[in-house]
Design an enzyme around this catalytic site. Structure first.
Site: not given
Length: 314
Positions: A222-223, A225, A251-252
């Site tokens: 997530g935020a 890294g 994420g893709d």
């Protein structure tokens, strides 16, 4: 060429709203319609980068025909596998603070013959692919071992496999040694059966997946890294993000960036982080073009901050 496999694609509608008030009439300030599914999003991000991609996916009914048309309009080659059920339609509601509410339909149930046709379609194109990205949940009718069978067949044909799925399907596929798996923090925690509170916890979990068969683990935190754990060691990278508009497909997009940059090592990790950071600043499930990327905003290091608490513990 990057081939993608999406066993449960969708037609995605995203609405931007000032606030989501349950039980009230909410007027959208923006809307968009996109072909959806994790593998489809990878193809869209690859195409946006100007790289050739082929999407293999089961399609049925009017929504399926619209998905194929939208993909063609984005310059994506499509190898559709006809199925009797209708392709699912999903809805996402995005609020200004980045909160996203998603309603995902279950999708059609594939027959054994349709399942085999999907495997055959991937095999028919695998010799021409630099990478095969197998992504997303499995639809009804496909056993958790379906991805494992796909990985085994593709490896036998000499192809490299990137796998982005979760739960029993991920665990079953590890035995076939996928070249890279790409869990997020929640999926990584689920795979090892314990909570993750720090970056160090995520590193240990990724190493466990490697011990169980994955050749490399690209983990989105997530935020905080992303981590890359492979035979060359452990690498960590993060990027500054000023405004989050939507995390749909981020994420893709990261996986696409990783594969576009070769699919191994710190350079590919930096590309993954740059693509993910760009995607969350775009509306809906829009995929970033090269003009949207900010490579200078990415910071990479081999000095892993093991004690850093995760912003969103899993």
């Amino acid at each position: 060429m990057i081939l993608t496999v999406t066993p449960n694609p969708s037609l995605d509608r995203t609405y931007e709203v000032p606030a989501l008030d349950r039980g009230e009439v909410v007027r959208a300030t923006g809307e968009r319609m996109d072909p959806g599914g994790k593998g489809v999003n990878v193809s869209r991000a690859v195409a946006a980068a100007g790289v050739r991609t082929l999407a293999v996916l089961p399609l049925g009914g009017a929504p399926g025909a619209l998905v194929a048309r939208l993909l063609h309009e984005q310059g994506i080659e499509v190898s559709p596998v006809p199925v009797s059920g209708r392709t699912r339609s999903n809805i996402a509601v995005a609020e200004p603070d980045g909160t996203l509410t998603k309603i995902n339909a279950p999708g059609p149930e594939l027959t054994p013959a349709e399942s085999e046709s999907l495997l055959d379609a991937v095999g028919a194109h695998s010799a021409h692919a630099d990478w095969i990205a197998c992504c997303g949940s499995l639809p009804r009718g496909l056993a958790p071992s379906w991805y494992a069978e796909l990985v085994a067949r593709c490896h036998a044909a000499g192809a490299r496999i990137a796998l982005d799925t979760s739960g029993p399907a991920l665990l079953a596929a590890l035995a076939e040694r996928p070249d890279v798996v790409k869990p997020n923090a929640e999926e990584l925690a689920g795979a090892v059966g314990r909570p993750l509170a720090t970056v160090g916890d995520a590193v240990e979990a990724a190493e466990e997946l490697r011990a169980r068969g994955a050749r490399a683990v690209l983990a989105s935190l997530g935020a905080d890294g992303q981590l890359l754990v492979d035979a060359g060691g452990t690498h960590f990278a993060s990027a500054r993000v000023d405004v989050v508009r939507s995390n749909v497909g981020a994420g893709d997009s990261s996986l696409a960036g990783f594969l576009i940059a070769g699919g191994s090592g710190p350079r590919a990790l930096a590309s993954a982080v740059a693509h993910g950071a760009a995607a969350v600043q775009l509306p809906g499930s829009a995929m970033p073009t090269p003009a949207d990327l900010s490579p200078d905003a990415v910071t990479g290091t081999t000095g892993i901050p093991l004690d850093r608490p995760l912003t969103e513990p899993a």
